[in-house]
Scaffold this motif. Sequence first.
Motif, PDB file in Angstrom:
ATOM      1  N   VAL A   1       0.829  -1.098  -0.065  1.00 39.91           N
ATOM      2  CA  VAL A   1      -0.157  -0.004   0.032  1.00 39.91           C
ATOM      3  C   VAL A   1       0.997   1.128   0.082  1.00 39.91           C
ATOM      4  CG1 VAL A   1      -1.746   1.315   1.235  1.00 39.91           C
ATOM      5  CG2 VAL A   1      -1.943  -1.084   1.226  1.00 39.91           C
ATOM      6  N   ASP A   2       0.552   2.140  -0.803  1.00 34.61           N
ATOM      7  CA  ASP A   2       1.247   3.242  -0.855  1.00 34.61           C
ATOM      8  C   ASP A   2       0.956   4.321   0.425  1.00 34.61           C
ATOM      9  OD1 ASP A   2       2.409   5.961  -1.894  1.00 34.61           O
ATOM     10  OD2 ASP A   2       1.942   5.550  -3.892  1.00 34.61           O
ATOM     11  N   GLU A   3       1.933   4.685   0.905  1.00 36.79           N
ATOM     12  CA  GLU A   3       1.594   5.557   2.251  1.00 36.79           C
ATOM     13  C   GLU A   3       0.730   6.936   1.839  1.00 36.79           C
ATOM     14  OE1 GLU A   3       4.622   6.220   5.213  1.00 36.79           O
ATOM     15  OE2 GLU A   3       5.336   4.149   4.928  1.00 36.79           O
ATOM     16  N   ARG A   4       1.210   7.407   0.529  1.00 37.67           N
ATOM     17  CA  ARG A   4       0.280   8.570   0.148  1.00 37.67           C
ATOM     18  C   ARG A   4      -1.315   8.250   0.009  1.00 37.67           C
ATOM     19  NH1 ARG A   4       3.523   9.624  -5.255  1.00 37.67           N
ATOM     20  NH2 ARG A   4       3.112   7.412  -5.373  1.00 37.67           N
ATOM     21  N   ASP A   5      -1.693   7.188   0.297  1.00 37.68           N
ATOM     22  CA  ASP A   5      -3.319   6.818   0.240  1.00 37.68           C
ATOM     23  C   ASP A   5      -3.674   6.714   1.609  1.00 37.68           C
ATOM     24  OD1 ASP A   5      -3.238   6.854  -2.590  1.00 37.68           O
ATOM     25  OD2 ASP A   5      -2.631   4.709  -2.830  1.00 37.68           O
ATOM     26  N   ALA A   6      -2.721   6.629   2.468  1.00 32.99           N
ATOM     27  CA  ALA A   6      -3.157   6.636   3.905  1.00 32.99           C
ATOM     28  C   ALA A   6      -4.085   7.727   4.337  1.00 32.99           C
ATOM     29  CB  ALA A   6      -2.167   6.387   4.666  1.00 32.99           C
ATOM     30  N   PRO A   7      -5.243   7.611   5.151  1.00 35.53           N
ATOM     31  CA  PRO A   7      -5.917   8.750   5.835  1.00 35.53           C
ATOM     32  C   PRO A   7      -5.089   9.671   6.405  1.00 35.53           C
ATOM     33  CG  PRO A   7      -6.689   6.319   6.788  1.00 35.53           C
ATOM     34  CD  PRO A   7      -5.375   6.249   5.673  1.00 35.53           C
ATOM     35  N   LEU A   8      -5.543  10.826   6.464  1.00 36.66           N
ATOM     36  CA  LEU A   8      -4.997  11.977   7.356  1.00 36.66           C
ATOM     37  C   LEU A   8      -4.902  11.559   8.860  1.00 36.66           C
ATOM     38  CD1 LEU A   8      -6.520  15.087   5.633  1.00 36.66           C
ATOM     39  CD2 LEU A   8      -4.161  14.038   5.393  1.00 36.66           C
ATOM     40  N   THR A   9      -4.131  11.783   9.377  1.00 32.52           N
ATOM     41  CA  THR A   9      -3.843  11.807  11.022  1.00 32.52           C
ATOM     42  C   THR A   9      -4.783  12.843  11.353  1.00 32.52           C
ATOM     43  OG1 THR A   9      -1.783  13.113  11.226  1.00 32.52           O
ATOM     44  CG2 THR A   9      -1.757  10.740  10.813  1.00 32.52           C
ATOM     45  N   LEU A  10      -5.160  12.729  12.661  1.00 34.08           N
ATOM     46  CA  LEU A  10      -5.950  13.782  13.509  1.00 34.08           C
ATOM     47  C   LEU A  10      -5.172  15.222  13.269  1.00 34.08           C
ATOM     48  CD1 LEU A  10      -8.506  14.903  14.613  1.00 34.08           C
ATOM     49  CD2 LEU A  10      -7.546  14.371  16.814  1.00 34.08           C
ATOM     50  N   ALA A  11      -3.758  15.210  13.570  1.00 35.25           N
ATOM     51  CA  ALA A  11      -2.896  16.354  13.694  1.00 35.25           C
ATOM     52  C   ALA A  11      -2.971  16.940  12.254  1.00 35.25           C
ATOM     53  CB  ALA A  11      -1.388  15.978  14.130  1.00 35.25           C
ATOM     54  N   GLU A  12      -2.764  16.198  11.065  1.00 39.11           N
ATOM     55  CA  GLU A  12      -2.710  16.685   9.860  1.00 39.11           C
ATOM     56  C   GLU A  12      -3.869  17.075   9.236  1.00 39.11           C
ATOM     57  OE1 GLU A  12       0.357  13.348   7.805  1.00 39.11           O
ATOM     58  OE2 GLU A  12      -1.677  12.882   7.997  1.00 39.11           O
ATOM     59  N   ALA A  13      -4.977  16.508  10.004  1.00 35.42           N
ATOM     60  CA  ALA A  13      -6.539  17.289   9.409  1.00 35.42           C
ATOM     61  C   ALA A  13      -6.656  18.784  10.119  1.00 35.42           C
ATOM     62  CB  ALA A  13      -7.487  16.386   9.790  1.00 35.42           C
ATOM     63  N   PHE A  14      -6.222  18.723  11.579  1.00 34.35           N
ATOM     64  CA  PHE A  14      -6.241  20.055  12.188  1.00 34.35           C
ATOM     65  C   PHE A  14      -5.416  21.068  11.751  1.00 34.35           C
ATOM     66  CE2 PHE A  14      -5.414  22.820  15.927  1.00 34.35           C
ATOM     67  CZ  PHE A  14      -6.584  22.877  16.495  1.00 34.35           C
ATOM     68  N   TYR A  15      -4.274  20.572  11.353  1.00 29.82           N
ATOM     69  CA  TYR A  15      -3.383  21.591  10.456  1.00 29.82           C
ATOM     70  C   TYR A  15      -4.044  22.269   9.295  1.00 29.82           C
ATOM     71  CZ  TYR A  15       0.251  23.883   7.969  1.00 29.82           C
ATOM     72  OH  TYR A  15       1.115  24.745   7.280  1.00 29.82           O
ATOM     73  N   LEU A  16      -4.471  21.302   8.551  1.00 32.70           N
ATOM     74  CA  LEU A  16      -5.118  21.827   7.314  1.00 32.70           C
ATOM     75  C   LEU A  16      -6.399  22.690   7.570  1.00 32.70           C
ATOM     76  CD1 LEU A  16      -4.933  18.592   5.064  1.00 32.70           C
ATOM     77  CD2 LEU A  16      -3.658  20.723   4.723  1.00 32.70           C
ATOM     78  N   ALA A  17      -7.240  22.501   8.496  1.00 34.02           N
ATOM     79  CA  ALA A  17      -8.273  23.143   8.987  1.00 34.02           C
ATOM     80  C   ALA A  17      -8.052  24.374   9.575  1.00 34.02           C
ATOM     81  CB  ALA A  17      -9.263  22.191  10.088  1.00 34.02           C
TER      82      ALA A  17
END
Length: 84
Positions: A1-17
């Motif tokens: 599985v390609d790690e680029r296809d992994a779901p966002l972590t909560l920290a990544e989602a919070f940063y993007l938000a």
Amino acid sequence: VDERDAPLTLAEAFYLATVGGGSFFGKVGGFAEGYELDAVEIDDAGIETVEPLAIEDRLARVAYLSDDRNIKQKFVRGKAILPQ
């Protein structure tokens, strides 16, 4: 599985938000000096837990279990807009 296809972590989602998404609009999304204050105050005391939680765990609980009843205040450009 390609790690680029992994779901966002909560920290990544919070940063993007916050800072990540806010950077599109200028100096918003963070607490650094010179940034506009757009914030939401959330009270998570009513969301039950069996033990004390670290701040990261509280953020996850709010992200997955809270709703509009947990929002106590909203600020746009430093001005409280809720409650009115």
